[in-house]
Design an enzyme around this catalytic site. Structure first.
Site, PDB file in Angstrom:
ATOM      1  N   GLU A  74      63.868 -40.589 -39.588  1.00  0.00           N
ATOM      2  CA  GLU A  74      62.845 -41.666 -39.975  1.00  0.00           C
ATOM      3  C   GLU A  74      62.053 -42.193 -38.715  1.00  0.00           C
ATOM      4  O   GLU A  74      62.576 -42.870 -38.027  1.00  0.00           O
ATOM      5  CB  GLU A  74      63.434 -43.072 -40.607  1.00  0.00           C
ATOM      6  CG  GLU A  74      64.356 -42.689 -41.786  1.00  0.00           C
ATOM      7  CD  GLU A  74      63.749 -42.215 -43.145  1.00  0.00           C
ATOM      8  OE1 GLU A  74      62.503 -42.126 -42.998  1.00  0.00           O
ATOM      9  OE2 GLU A  74      64.407 -42.146 -44.002  1.00  0.00           O
ATOM     10  N   CYS A  86      57.160 -49.565 -40.046  1.00  0.00           N
ATOM     11  CA  CYS A  86      56.786 -48.139 -39.886  1.00  0.00           C
ATOM     12  C   CYS A  86      55.947 -47.599 -40.964  1.00  0.00           C
ATOM     13  O   CYS A  86      54.974 -46.666 -40.630  1.00  0.00           O
ATOM     14  CB  CYS A  86      57.957 -47.298 -39.949  1.00  0.00           C
ATOM     15  SG  CYS A  86      59.099 -47.398 -41.233  1.00  0.00           S
ATOM     16  N   GLU A 139      50.130 -44.507 -33.289  1.00  0.00           N
ATOM     17  CA  GLU A 139      50.856 -45.762 -33.746  1.00  0.00           C
ATOM     18  C   GLU A 139      50.730 -46.843 -32.846  1.00  0.00           C
ATOM     19  O   GLU A 139      51.130 -46.955 -31.919  1.00  0.00           O
ATOM     20  CB  GLU A 139      52.059 -45.491 -34.146  1.00  0.00           C
ATOM     21  CG  GLU A 139      52.868 -46.191 -35.127  1.00  0.00           C
ATOM     22  CD  GLU A 139      54.467 -46.024 -35.369  1.00  0.00           C
ATOM     23  OE1 GLU A 139      54.944 -45.383 -34.479  1.00  0.00           O
ATOM     24  OE2 GLU A 139      54.915 -46.251 -36.343  1.00  0.00           O
ATOM     25  N   GLY A 181      63.363 -44.356 -35.517  1.00  0.00           N
ATOM     26  CA  GLY A 181      62.644 -44.624 -34.205  1.00  0.00           C
ATOM     27  C   GLY A 181      61.340 -43.690 -34.184  1.00  0.00           C
ATOM     28  O   GLY A 181      60.980 -43.371 -35.030  1.00  0.00           O
ATOM     29  N   SER A 182      61.029 -43.743 -32.792  1.00  0.00           N
ATOM     30  CA  SER A 182      59.668 -43.068 -32.420  1.00  0.00           C
ATOM     31  C   SER A 182      60.003 -41.598 -32.484  1.00  0.00           C
ATOM     32  O   SER A 182      60.812 -40.985 -32.569  1.00  0.00           O
ATOM     33  CB  SER A 182      59.188 -43.592 -31.237  1.00  0.00           C
ATOM     34  OG  SER A 182      60.090 -43.256 -30.183  1.00  0.00           O
ATOM     35  N   LYS A 239      74.523 -47.421 -32.810  1.00  0.00           N
ATOM     36  CA  LYS A 239      74.057 -48.043 -31.940  1.00  0.00           C
ATOM     37  C   LYS A 239      72.762 -49.161 -32.238  1.00  0.00           C
ATOM     38  O   LYS A 239      71.973 -48.719 -32.731  1.00  0.00           O
ATOM     39  CB  LYS A 239      73.509 -47.155 -30.873  1.00  0.00           C
ATOM     40  CG  LYS A 239      73.136 -47.739 -29.490  1.00  0.00           C
ATOM     41  CD  LYS A 239      72.071 -47.174 -28.631  1.00  0.00           C
ATOM     42  CE  LYS A 239      70.673 -47.507 -28.959  1.00  0.00           C
ATOM     43  NZ  LYS A 239      70.372 -48.769 -28.851  1.00  0.00           N
TER      44      LYS A 239
END
Ligand code: NAD
Length: 476
Positions: free
Chosen positions: A250, A284, A380, A228-229, A175
């Protein structure tokens, strides 16, 4: 710029099943520059079915590992022909500078060649069980690998996972990120030209809560790679738990560099500024916290301020050093967190609020006088914001560096090798950089500890996340 992009399913370029589209904005202007097909659950079903058919046809497994490696080399060669267009879309849909747009292509080619070269080197073991028995292990693919990538580096982040999956015989449904999906469509075109079997790679663009959720909860996927988050990662893990399938996660970071009193402060300031301001901090593993010995704190902050002041901020097409952040939503989040920092008593050294011009531009921002409990020391930003925290002893520095929920990357700046080792040994992070930020690359394992996730991307170790071990014992 093409005006409309279709999804890539089963080797065909297709509209969304219900015909819907997603507008793509240029973050440097806020204007719509293109549209993509908006994949929904019907499109995810179709993509997973295509990936399943191709996996079960064993077309990848019937190729020799070396031939699967050759396929990666061929995709890398084909990407040469797309370099200009990829750089252009990275500037336009992602807000990258033009040199960084080109770097995304060369980095992607590096991943393809690195993993292409690994395809015939993933060996099993022979286990001695004594006379009359032969016992060996083989690495099996999982099957259909579902992959979800974020908007900040879709092409290399996507390509490295796709390469690991394909050379180990998995098929992929990816995606693409709804904010910056275009470069991955060009990657799919390169795969098509390189002769990747139909259905081995499928790319569906769509929104996370709709398309992403449909993919990770699909009954017919076997493996998930998510970048992603943390919050989204938790919901992905809940979906994976329902079906007990493995994940490579990750997630985010709040990575700290420790600066000892003996560090070369000029070099440290340059390194740290590059570590936080590159791609406007939307990395990141950005150097988002600096933990600085009190005796050199003020001097380093002055040098960091100078580094911030020499950077130009503006559209990538104009050749500026720093482009926009991805969206109004992201810019508002960054500004909101900056306001929280000021309210909590941190000292704003530079930047702090958006540039008053079209697009989503945040200037290089530095806070000093930050204390460990402040929100800006823990959350973050995913933007160009550095927080500087003073310390007195090495033990305190390590405690501060390890003191957030995250544990992705960390750094140490010192001339004392013994102290560098002592510190690296105690930092809880997946990567530690000494006297430079981002020491490493395609070859070095990368990933999180704590809430930054688990599993590794990059390096040889990453491949182990895409295979499961089968032991075969034979009584002769
Ligand atoms: P995000 O979690 O909002 O989105 C990431 C991806 O997940 C997007 O493609 C999104 O559409 C999708 N998604 C959203 N909701 C979903 C759901 N319910 N189910 C399935 N998929 C869903 O993150 P973001 O804002 O796009 O990216 C920034 C974050 O990614 C930061 O936290 C950053 O640190 C992290 N990141 C980590 C790495 C790494 O390698 N560790 C690399 C890049 C970015």
């Amino acid at each position: 710029m093409r005006s409309y992009w279709r999804n890539f399913i089963g080797g065909e370029w297709v509209d969304a099943a219900d015909g819907r589209r997603i507008p793509i904005l240029d973050p440097a202007t806020g204007e719509i520059i293109s549209e993509v097909a908006r994949g929904g659950s019907a499109d995810v079903d179709r993509a997973v079915a295509a990936a399943r058919r191709t996996f079960e046809s064993r077309v990848l497994l019937e190729m020799t590992p070396a031939a699967r490696g050759e396929l990666m080399f061929e995709i890398a060669r084909q990407l040469d022909g797309f370099a200009d267009e990829i750089a252009e879309v990275e500037v336009r849909d992602n807000g990258k500078t033009r040199p960084n747009g080109y770097k995304e292509v060369t980095l992607t080619q590096r991943y393809l060649r690195y993993y292409g070269g690994m395809a015939d080197k993933l060996e099993g073991r022979q286990i001695p069980l004594g006379d009359g028995i032969i016992d060996y292990t083989v690495h099996m693919p999982f099957g259909v690998s579902a992959q979800i990538v974020p908007w900040n580096g879709p092409l290399p982040v996507g390509a490295r996972s796709i390469a690991c999956a394909l050379i180990t015989g998995n098929t992929v449904v990816l995606k693409s990120p709804e904010d910056s999906p275009l470069s991955l469509f060009l990657f799919a075109e390169a795969c098509e030209r390189a002769g990747v079997p139909k259905g081995a790679l499928n790319i569906v663009c769509g929104y996370g809560a709709e398309t992403g959720a449909a993919l990770v909860s699909h009954r017919d996927i076997d493996h998930i790679v998510f970048t992603g988050s943390v919050e989204t990662g938790k919901s992905v893990l809940r979906a994976a738990a329902e079906r007990v399938i493995p994940c490579v996660m990750e997630l985010g970071g709040k990575s700290a560099g420790i600066v000892y009193a003996d560090a070369d402060l000029d070099r440290t300031a340059k390194n740290a500024a590059r570590g936080i301001f590159f791609h406007s901090g939307q990395i990141c593993s950005a150097a988002s916290r600096l933990i600085v010995h009190r005796s050199v704190h003020d001097e380093l902050v002055e040098k960091l301020k100078a580094e911030a002041s020499i950077r130009t901020v503006g559209p990538g097409v104009e050749g500026c050093d720093m482009g926009p952040v991805i969206s109004e939503k992201q810019l508002s989040r960054i500004e909101g967190l900056c306001r929280a920092g000021i309210e909590e008593g941190a000292k704003l050294v530079s930047g702090g609020s958006r540039l008053e011009q079209p697009g989503y531009f945040m200037p290089p921002t530095i806070f000093s006088g930050v204390t460990p409990k402040m929100r800006i020391a823990n959350e973050e930003f995913f933007g160009p914001v550095l927080v500087v925290i003073p310390f007195d002893t090495p033990e305190e520095a390590v405690r501060l560096a390890n003191g957030t929920d995250y544990g992705l990357a960390a750094g140490v700046f010192t001339r004392d090798l013994r102290l560098a080792h002592w510190t690296a040994d105690r930092l809880i992070a997946g990567q530690v950089y000494v006297n430079d930020w981002w020491v490493g690359g395609v070859e070095t394992p990368f990933g999180g500890t704590k809430r930054s996730g688990y599993g590794r991307e990059k390096g040889q170790e990453a491949l182990l996340g895409y295979v499961q071990t089968k032991n075969v014992g034979i009584r002769l």
